[in-house]
Design a protein around this motif. Structure first.
Motif, PDB file in Angstrom:
ATOM      1  N   ARG A 259      -0.118   5.405 -14.009  1.00 39.47           N
ATOM      2  CA  ARG A 259       1.013   4.487 -13.963  1.00 39.47           C
ATOM      3  C   ARG A 259       0.806   3.386 -14.998  1.00 39.47           C
ATOM      4  O   ARG A 259      -0.314   2.924 -15.220  1.00 39.47           O
ATOM      5  CB  ARG A 259       1.156   3.866 -12.564  1.00 39.47           C
TER       6      ARG A 259
ATOM      7  N   GLU B  19       0.862  -1.188   0.000  1.00 45.22           N
ATOM      8  CA  GLU B  19       0.000   0.000   0.000  1.00 45.22           C
ATOM      9  C   GLU B  19       0.899   1.239   0.000  1.00 45.22           C
ATOM     10  O   GLU B  19       1.055   1.929   1.016  1.00 45.22           O
ATOM     11  CB  GLU B  19      -0.918  -0.023   1.216  1.00 45.22           C
TER      12      GLU B  19
ATOM     13  N   ALA C  80      -1.064  11.035 -11.963  1.00 42.93           N
ATOM     14  CA  ALA C  80      -1.088   9.812 -11.160  1.00 42.93           C
ATOM     15  C   ALA C  80      -1.135   8.550 -12.018  1.00 42.93           C
ATOM     16  O   ALA C  80      -1.151   7.444 -11.478  1.00 42.93           O
ATOM     17  CB  ALA C  80      -2.291   9.831 -10.216  1.00 42.93           C
TER      18      ALA C  80
ATOM     19  N   GLU D 241      10.713   6.993   2.804  1.00 43.55           N
ATOM     20  CA  GLU D 241       9.999   7.613   1.681  1.00 43.55           C
ATOM     21  C   GLU D 241      10.744   7.376   0.372  1.00 43.55           C
ATOM     22  O   GLU D 241      10.123   7.107  -0.667  1.00 43.55           O
ATOM     23  CB  GLU D 241       9.860   9.115   1.913  1.00 43.55           C
TER      24      GLU D 241
ATOM     25  N   GLY E  28      -5.098   4.955 -13.077  1.00 42.12           N
ATOM     26  CA  GLY E  28      -4.946   6.329 -12.638  1.00 42.12           C
ATOM     27  C   GLY E  28      -5.131   7.302 -13.785  1.00 42.12           C
ATOM     28  O   GLY E  28      -5.257   6.924 -14.959  1.00 42.12           O
TER      29      GLY E  28
ATOM     30  N   SER F 175       5.555   5.716 -14.153  1.00 44.56           N
ATOM     31  CA  SER F 175       4.976   6.901 -14.765  1.00 44.56           C
ATOM     32  C   SER F 175       5.719   7.185 -16.062  1.00 44.56           C
ATOM     33  O   SER F 175       6.859   6.740 -16.256  1.00 44.56           O
ATOM     34  CB  SER F 175       5.089   8.103 -13.827  1.00 44.56           C
TER      35      SER F 175
ATOM     36  N   ASP G 188       9.123   6.311  -8.855  1.00 48.22           N
ATOM     37  CA  ASP G 188       9.084   7.769  -8.878  1.00 48.22           C
ATOM     38  C   ASP G 188      10.531   8.256  -8.906  1.00 48.22           C
ATOM     39  O   ASP G 188      11.102   8.637  -7.887  1.00 48.22           O
ATOM     40  CB  ASP G 188       8.343   8.298  -7.645  1.00 48.22           C
TER      41      ASP G 188
ATOM     42  N   SER H  49       7.907   2.532  -6.297  1.00 45.85           N
ATOM     43  CA  SER H  49       6.817   2.995  -7.165  1.00 45.85           C
ATOM     44  C   SER H  49       7.349   3.657  -8.431  1.00 45.85           C
ATOM     45  O   SER H  49       6.581   4.240  -9.189  1.00 45.85           O
ATOM     46  CB  SER H  49       5.921   3.971  -6.407  1.00 45.85           C
TER      47      SER H  49
ATOM     48  N   ASP I  76       0.853   4.307  -1.515  1.00 46.58           N
ATOM     49  CA  ASP I  76       0.314   5.659  -1.324  1.00 46.58           C
ATOM     50  C   ASP I  76       0.001   5.913   0.151  1.00 46.58           C
ATOM     51  O   ASP I  76       0.311   6.978   0.692  1.00 46.58           O
ATOM     52  CB  ASP I  76      -0.935   5.863  -2.176  1.00 46.58           C
ATOM     53  N   ARG I  77      -0.631   4.937   0.783  1.00 50.47           N
ATOM     54  CA  ARG I  77      -0.939   5.065   2.202  1.00 50.47           C
ATOM     55  C   ARG I  77       0.348   5.138   3.020  1.00 50.47           C
ATOM     56  O   ARG I  77       0.456   5.929   3.967  1.00 50.47           O
ATOM     57  CB  ARG I  77      -1.783   3.862   2.647  1.00 50.47           C
TER      58      ARG I  77
ATOM     59  N   LYS J  98       3.253   6.297   2.075  1.00 49.63           N
ATOM     60  CA  LYS J  98       3.880   7.603   1.888  1.00 49.63           C
ATOM     61  C   LYS J  98       3.221   8.670   2.754  1.00 49.63           C
ATOM     62  O   LYS J  98       3.900   9.492   3.378  1.00 49.63           O
ATOM     63  CB  LYS J  98       3.793   7.987   0.399  1.00 49.63           C
ATOM     64  N   ALA J  99       1.896   8.644   2.821  1.00 45.26           N
ATOM     65  CA  ALA J  99       1.183   9.628   3.631  1.00 45.26           C
ATOM     66  C   ALA J  99       1.506   9.467   5.116  1.00 45.26           C
ATOM     67  O   ALA J  99       1.704  10.457   5.838  1.00 45.26           O
ATOM     68  CB  ALA J  99      -0.318   9.490   3.391  1.00 45.26           C
TER      69      ALA J  99
END
Length: 406
Positions: free
Chosen positions: A384, A45, A382, A75, A378, A346, A84, A82, A47-48, A50-51
């Motif tokens: 991917r 998970e 966003a 991070e 997405g 991405s 990024d 991911s 995205d979760r 990272k937050a």
């Protein structure tokens, strides 16, 4: 640090995210948020995760620089997972320096490995080797030792040093067993499969067969004249001539290499180089011009002799001419090579890794999607892209990195 935080951290260190969440799932303090973020990352998970890590970093006080640096490293690992690749590398470097200054050598080394893995992913091998040179994995725990050897193996495979890659993977496997982390063991196993998977095709004397990485390495060290369709280079054991920016000349060289020791008719060369179905006088005139250019480019490697029906290679030093081709021929093979790792990318990350414009990458992705070869989820920034890996094939030779004699 209280007992629940300690127990959760130990669970994460052994690859048990659910065990960690059982202890801290309802807590909102900064240490618990950080561990929850790591646990969610291990569960996929991202995205979760990272937050949660951002919240944890904000929650640590001014005297807790080490804790914030650890959150930044986590991070960065999520960003790498991911794909990024635009995540600020300077922030990770600053976090690594903070960890080193406070004596947290293990997490500082982990940050260094993340830097190296990013450089490896985008083909900057010299920088990756330079960053790795100052690291001695001996004092580190088994998980970090395995990470070190995986990076060493990755660089060796890109350099086509298969013996060094195999030795590094054996050391990684041993360290992963000691770490007892299933995900790490699986990563080592996946990397090991690359050495035994077909990496290229050899085309010689009208026949073709698949080659593994070790066989490709042996071929490049042989006395053969190689028309390398993986890197668009014509090479022998002593030198290489790149034709990457001369597609017509490379098409002619490949046709001549596939036909050697025979010749290729003028009509066939026109079709291969210019796409013409029938060779008229204008095509023949253009062919003579391009053959003359090819002769000049390859004058130290081979001659291009005229025959009654066309042209043929005559190597100066090599005893044989072969063509080294990709295992799967595809116009956008480089894009598929990155997507074949099973991760979601991405278009901006692919653009950075390929050294191409984002618009060109987007057009390639759209064409591949129309053919059903890639898929996305997405919208907007966003979005991917991903595809299942091609079973049984390694894409090492499609990724950007110099080979011997380049």
């Amino acid at each position: 640090m209280d007992s629940l935080i300690t127990a959760a951290a130990r669970a994460l260190a052994t690859g048990d995210p659910l065990g960690a969440l059982k202890r801290i799932a309802l807590r909102e303090d900064a240490p618990a948020l950080a561990l929850r973020g790591v646990a969610m990352a291990q569960l996929g998970e991202l995205d979760r995760a990272k937050a949660l890590l951002k919240r944890a970093a904000r929650g640590f006080g001014p005297k807790e620089a080490v804790a914030r640096a650890r959150c930044i490293v986590a991070e960065a690992e999520i960003a790498l997972a991911s794909r990024d690749l635009t995540w600020p590398a300077k922030v990770l470097d600053q976090a690594r320096v903070t960890l080193e200054e406070h004596g947290d050598k293990g997490n500082a080394a982990h940050a260094r490995y993340l830097e190296v893995r990013r450089l490896l992913l985008i083909g900057r091998l010299d920088e990756a080797e330079g960053r790795l040179a100052g690291l001695d994995p001996a004092p580190f725990p088994p998980a970090l030792m395995a990470a070190h050897e995986l990076v060493v193996a990755g660089i060796a495979m890109r350099r086509l040093r298969t013996a060094a890659a195999r030795a590094a993977l054996e050391r990684a496997e041993s360290a992963a067993r000691r770490a007892r982390i299933p995900a790490l063991t699986a990563e080592v196993e996946n990397a090991s499969r690359v050495l035994n998977a077909p990496a290229a095709r050899l085309i010689a004397r009208g026949e073709e067969r698949f080659l593994r990485l070790a066989e490709v390495e042996a071929l490049l060290a042989s006395k053969a004249l190689i028309v390398d369709a993986c890197r668009y280079v014509v090479r022998d054991a002593n030198m290489a001539v790149t034709l990457a920016k001369r597609p017509v000349l490379f098409a002619l060289a490949r046709a001549l290499g596939e036909a050697w020791p025979g010749d290729v008719s003028r009509d066939m060369l026109v079709a291969r180089a210019f796409g013409g179905k029938h060779a008229d006088e204008s095509h023949r005139a253009r062919l003579r011009v391009e053959i003359g250019r090819l002769r000049r480019m390859l004058r130290k490697l081979a001659g291009v002799n005229a025959t009654k029906r066309g042209f043929a290679f005559e190597p100066h030093h090599a005893s044989e001419v072969v063509v080294l081709a990709r295992p799967v021929e595809e116009r956008h093979a480089a894009v598929l090579a990155f997507l074949a790792d099973g991760e979601s990318w991405s278009s901006s990350a692919l653009s950075l890794a390929l050294g191409s414009s984002q618009r060109s990458v987007q057009r390639a992705l759209d064409q591949l999607a129309a053919q059903g070869k890639v898929q996305f989820y997405g919208h907007g920034r966003a979005r991917r892209w991903m595809t299942p890996p091609v079973p049984g094939f390694t894409t090492t030779l499609l990724l950007p990195a110099p080979l011997p004699n380049d």
